[in-house]
Design a protein around this motif. Structure first.
Motif, PDB file in Angstrom:
ATOM      1  N   ALA A  98      -8.648  12.119   8.633  1.00 24.07           N
ATOM      2  CA  ALA A  98      -9.969  11.616   8.246  1.00 24.07           C
ATOM      3  C   ALA A  98      -9.880  10.854   6.932  1.00 24.07           C
ATOM      4  CB  ALA A  98     -10.952  12.774   8.122  1.00 24.07           C
ATOM      5  N   ARG A  99      -9.115  11.399   5.989  1.00 28.69           N
ATOM      6  CA  ARG A  99      -8.962  10.711   4.701  1.00 28.69           C
ATOM      7  C   ARG A  99      -8.319   9.343   4.905  1.00 28.69           C
ATOM      8  NH1 ARG A  99      -5.316  12.306  -0.696  1.00 28.69           N
ATOM      9  NH2 ARG A  99      -5.663  10.290  -1.721  1.00 28.69           N
ATOM     10  N   GLU A 100      -7.304   9.273   5.760  1.00 30.25           N
ATOM     11  CA  GLU A 100      -6.632   7.998   5.982  1.00 30.25           C
ATOM     12  C   GLU A 100      -7.598   6.967   6.550  1.00 30.25           C
ATOM     13  OE1 GLU A 100      -2.952   6.143   8.619  1.00 30.25           O
ATOM     14  OE2 GLU A 100      -2.917   8.252   8.042  1.00 30.25           O
ATOM     15  N   LEU A 101      -8.382   7.365   7.542  1.00 34.21           N
ATOM     16  CA  LEU A 101      -9.322   6.425   8.153  1.00 34.21           C
ATOM     17  C   LEU A 101     -10.329   5.893   7.131  1.00 34.21           C
ATOM     18  CD1 LEU A 101     -10.081   8.183  11.565  1.00 34.21           C
ATOM     19  CD2 LEU A 101      -8.961   5.976  11.250  1.00 34.21           C
ATOM     20  N   ILE A 102     -10.904   6.808   6.357  1.00 28.91           N
ATOM     21  CA  ILE A 102     -11.952   6.407   5.418  1.00 28.91           C
ATOM     22  C   ILE A 102     -11.356   5.692   4.211  1.00 28.91           C
ATOM     23  CG2 ILE A 102     -13.787   7.252   3.913  1.00 28.91           C
ATOM     24  CD1 ILE A 102     -14.212   9.527   5.938  1.00 28.91           C
ATOM     25  N   GLU A 103     -10.244   6.212   3.689  1.00 31.33           N
ATOM     26  CA  GLU A 103      -9.678   5.607   2.488  1.00 31.33           C
ATOM     27  C   GLU A 103      -9.174   4.198   2.764  1.00 31.33           C
ATOM     28  OE1 GLU A 103      -6.875   6.743  -1.320  1.00 31.33           O
ATOM     29  OE2 GLU A 103      -7.554   8.263   0.088  1.00 31.33           O
ATOM     30  N   ILE A 104      -8.606   3.975   3.939  1.00 32.52           N
ATOM     31  CA  ILE A 104      -8.163   2.624   4.281  1.00 32.52           C
ATOM     32  C   ILE A 104      -9.348   1.666   4.266  1.00 32.52           C
ATOM     33  CG2 ILE A 104      -7.376   1.190   6.213  1.00 32.52           C
ATOM     34  CD1 ILE A 104      -5.350   3.434   6.820  1.00 32.52           C
ATOM     35  N   SER A 105     -10.474   2.086   4.844  1.00 30.51           N
ATOM     36  CA  SER A 105     -11.667   1.251   4.850  1.00 30.51           C
ATOM     37  C   SER A 105     -12.143   0.959   3.433  1.00 30.51           C
ATOM     38  CB  SER A 105     -12.786   1.938   5.646  1.00 30.51           C
ATOM     39  OG  SER A 105     -13.970   1.189   5.600  1.00 30.51           O
ATOM     40  N   VAL A 106     -12.153   1.998   2.589  1.00 28.82           N
ATOM     41  CA  VAL A 106     -12.612   1.847   1.209  1.00 28.82           C
ATOM     42  C   VAL A 106     -11.663   0.944   0.419  1.00 28.82           C
ATOM     43  CG1 VAL A 106     -12.958   3.098  -0.960  1.00 28.82           C
ATOM     44  CG2 VAL A 106     -13.897   4.013   1.167  1.00 28.82           C
ATOM     45  N   VAL A 107     -10.356   1.134   0.587  1.00 24.58           N
ATOM     46  CA  VAL A 107      -9.384   0.356  -0.168  1.00 24.58           C
ATOM     47  C   VAL A 107      -9.388  -1.110   0.270  1.00 24.58           C
ATOM     48  CG1 VAL A 107      -6.904   0.050  -0.587  1.00 24.58           C
ATOM     49  CG2 VAL A 107      -7.922   2.313  -0.764  1.00 24.58           C
ATOM     50  N   ARG A 108      -9.561  -1.356   1.556  1.00 23.94           N
ATOM     51  CA  ARG A 108      -9.655  -2.745   2.008  1.00 23.94           C
ATOM     52  C   ARG A 108     -10.862  -3.435   1.372  1.00 23.94           C
ATOM     53  NH1 ARG A 108      -6.645  -4.594   6.334  1.00 23.94           N
ATOM     54  NH2 ARG A 108      -8.180  -6.257   6.555  1.00 23.94           N
ATOM     55  N   GLU A 109     -11.973  -2.722   1.297  1.00 20.13           N
ATOM     56  CA  GLU A 109     -13.167  -3.296   0.673  1.00 20.13           C
ATOM     57  C   GLU A 109     -12.938  -3.499  -0.826  1.00 20.13           C
ATOM     58  OE1 GLU A 109     -17.034  -4.881   1.270  1.00 20.13           O
ATOM     59  OE2 GLU A 109     -15.425  -4.297   2.619  1.00 20.13           O
ATOM     60  N   ALA A 110     -12.266  -2.539  -1.450  1.00 16.86           N
ATOM     61  CA  ALA A 110     -11.980  -2.661  -2.876  1.00 16.86           C
ATOM     62  C   ALA A 110     -11.101  -3.875  -3.168  1.00 16.86           C
ATOM     63  CB  ALA A 110     -11.302  -1.394  -3.387  1.00 16.86           C
ATOM     64  N   ALA A 111     -10.167  -4.162  -2.258  1.00 17.54           N
ATOM     65  CA  ALA A 111      -9.291  -5.318  -2.458  1.00 17.54           C
ATOM     66  C   ALA A 111     -10.092  -6.621  -2.518  1.00 17.54           C
ATOM     67  CB  ALA A 111      -8.256  -5.386  -1.349  1.00 17.54           C
ATOM     68  N   LYS A 112     -11.198  -6.666  -1.812  1.00 11.86           N
ATOM     69  CA  LYS A 112     -12.031  -7.869  -1.819  1.00 11.86           C
ATOM     70  C   LYS A 112     -12.919  -7.933  -3.055  1.00 11.86           C
ATOM     71  CE  LYS A 112     -12.507  -7.402   3.219  1.00 11.86           C
ATOM     72  NZ  LYS A 112     -13.482  -7.145   4.307  1.00 11.86           N
ATOM     73  N   LEU A 113     -13.357  -6.780  -3.543  1.00  5.32           N
ATOM     74  CA  LEU A 113     -14.419  -6.747  -4.541  1.00  5.32           C
ATOM     75  C   LEU A 113     -13.980  -6.332  -5.943  1.00  5.32           C
ATOM     76  CD1 LEU A 113     -17.144  -4.937  -2.378  1.00  5.32           C
ATOM     77  CD2 LEU A 113     -16.917  -7.392  -2.783  1.00  5.32           C
ATOM     78  N   ILE A 114     -12.787  -5.813  -6.096  1.00  2.74           N
ATOM     79  CA  ILE A 114     -12.390  -5.208  -7.363  1.00  2.74           C
ATOM     80  C   ILE A 114     -12.517  -6.204  -8.516  1.00  2.74           C
ATOM     81  CG2 ILE A 114      -9.913  -5.736  -7.123  1.00  2.74           C
ATOM     82  CD1 ILE A 114      -9.489  -2.823  -8.276  1.00  2.74           C
ATOM     83  N   SER A 115     -13.034  -5.721  -9.625  1.00  4.01           N
ATOM     84  CA  SER A 115     -13.289  -6.567 -10.797  1.00  4.01           C
ATOM     85  C   SER A 115     -12.062  -6.639 -11.699  1.00  4.01           C
ATOM     86  CB  SER A 115     -14.462  -6.006 -11.592  1.00  4.01           C
ATOM     87  OG  SER A 115     -14.134  -4.736 -12.130  1.00  4.01           O
ATOM     88  N   ASP A 116     -12.083  -7.602 -12.592  1.00  3.00           N
ATOM     89  CA  ASP A 116     -11.004  -7.726 -13.565  1.00  3.00           C
ATOM     90  C   ASP A 116     -10.940  -6.493 -14.468  1.00  3.00           C
ATOM     91  OD1 ASP A 116     -10.326 -10.199 -12.548  1.00  3.00           O
ATOM     92  OD2 ASP A 116     -11.368 -11.337 -14.120  1.00  3.00           O
ATOM     93  N   SER A 117     -12.087  -5.936 -14.815  1.00  3.90           N
ATOM     94  CA  SER A 117     -12.099  -4.761 -15.686  1.00  3.90           C
ATOM     95  C   SER A 117     -11.492  -3.550 -14.982  1.00  3.90           C
ATOM     96  CB  SER A 117     -13.527  -4.450 -16.157  1.00  3.90           C
ATOM     97  OG  SER A 117     -14.372  -4.165 -15.061  1.00  3.90           O
ATOM     98  N   ALA A 118     -11.778  -3.398 -13.684  1.00  2.00           N
ATOM     99  CA  ALA A 118     -11.182  -2.289 -12.931  1.00  2.00           C
ATOM    100  C   ALA A 118      -9.680  -2.474 -12.797  1.00  2.00           C
ATOM    101  CB  ALA A 118     -11.828  -2.179 -11.555  1.00  2.00           C
ATOM    102  N   LEU A 119      -9.239  -3.706 -12.573  1.00  3.05           N
ATOM    103  CA  LEU A 119      -7.804  -3.978 -12.505  1.00  3.05           C
ATOM    104  C   LEU A 119      -7.125  -3.666 -13.840  1.00  3.05           C
ATOM    105  CD1 LEU A 119      -7.810  -7.300 -10.456  1.00  3.05           C
ATOM    106  CD2 LEU A 119      -6.819  -5.117  -9.716  1.00  3.05           C
ATOM    107  N   ALA A 120      -7.780  -4.015 -14.927  1.00  2.51           N
ATOM    108  CA  ALA A 120      -7.231  -3.710 -16.250  1.00  2.51           C
ATOM    109  C   ALA A 120      -7.128  -2.197 -16.455  1.00  2.51           C
ATOM    110  CB  ALA A 120      -8.088  -4.335 -17.335  1.00  2.51           C
TER     111      ALA A 120
END
Length: 227
Positions: A98-120
């Motif tokens: 369950a974690r893999e299914l949900i986390e993959i979805s969340v991480v894919r979305e994060a890859a599109k939206l992540i901010s410069d401050s979060a990357l820092a």
């Protein structure tokens, strides 16, 4: 964190780490300097949060020594509204899937939206993690913040709360697994690959990196559970 409530919010964050088993009773808390670096707050804020936890009977503060975890605040209920109560009733393999299914979805979305401050923030955490290969307590806290920073970069708050719950499952096995030789170094290298994919805003690479990481976590935790 808002400036007005920063100490209370940090106290709640640390309390949740104790409640879910990320910090064990008897653990020495990391140094103030380490908590400042990992949690991205001031030393005054860390001191205030520790005092709040001491007043709640969760942490013992001793003069001239590290604060020590006593245990969770059993009277408190900090479970998020979207939390999946009873997750401990499921088999480890079910929760991992369950974690893999949900986390993959969340991480894919994060890859599109992540901010410069979060990357820092992630880059700063990785710099600290290079020094933690022999310190499972510090690494576990930093790991929690690393993953939470990624989760919070996605757009679906309900999924974020659920994946945070799933992350907390099995932490009692994760700590012993991290004590094994090379375990922290492997997780750190996984984190680097996840970060690089996020920095490139590449959902496919982020998915591949998180799949590899979750597989590592599952195998190492399963080995501890099996003795």
């Amino acid at each position: 964190m808002s400036k007005r409530t920063v100490k209370d919010q940090l106290a709640d964050k640390l309390a949740n780490m104790i409640a879910v088993g990320l910090l064990f009773p008897g653990d020495e808390m990391p140094s103030e300097r380490s908590l400042v670096s990992s949690l991205g707050v001031s030393r005054e804020t860390v001191r205030g949060a520790i005092q709040i936890l001491a007043a709640r009977g969760m942490v013992e503060v001793s003069q001239g020594a590290r604060s020590r975890v006593i245990g969770p605040d059993l009277a408190a209920d900090k479970r998020p509204q979207a939390s999946i109560g009873g997750v401990g009733e499921y088999r480890f393999e079910e929760v991992t899937a369950a974690r893999e299914l949900i986390e993959i979805s969340v991480v894919r979305e994060a890859a599109k939206l992540i901010s410069d401050s979060a990357l820092a923030r992630l880059e700063s955490l990785l710099k600290d993690q290079e020094t933690m290969h022999e310190d499972p307590v510090r690494f576990q806290i930093s790991d929690h913040v690393f993953h939470e920073t990624i989760y919070r970069s996605a757009a679906n708050n309900m999924l974020i709360d659920i994946v945070c719950d799933l992350y907390g499952y099995g932490l009692e096995f994760r700590r012993p697994a991290l004590r094994r030789e090379g375990a922290i170094a492997r997780s750190y290298q996984d984190h680097v690959k996840i970060f690089e994919a996020l920095r490139a805003h590449d959902p496919d690479a982020a998915e591949a990196a998180i799949r590899t990481h979750l597989s590592t976590v599952f195998k190492s935790s399963r080995s501890i559970m099996d003795g």
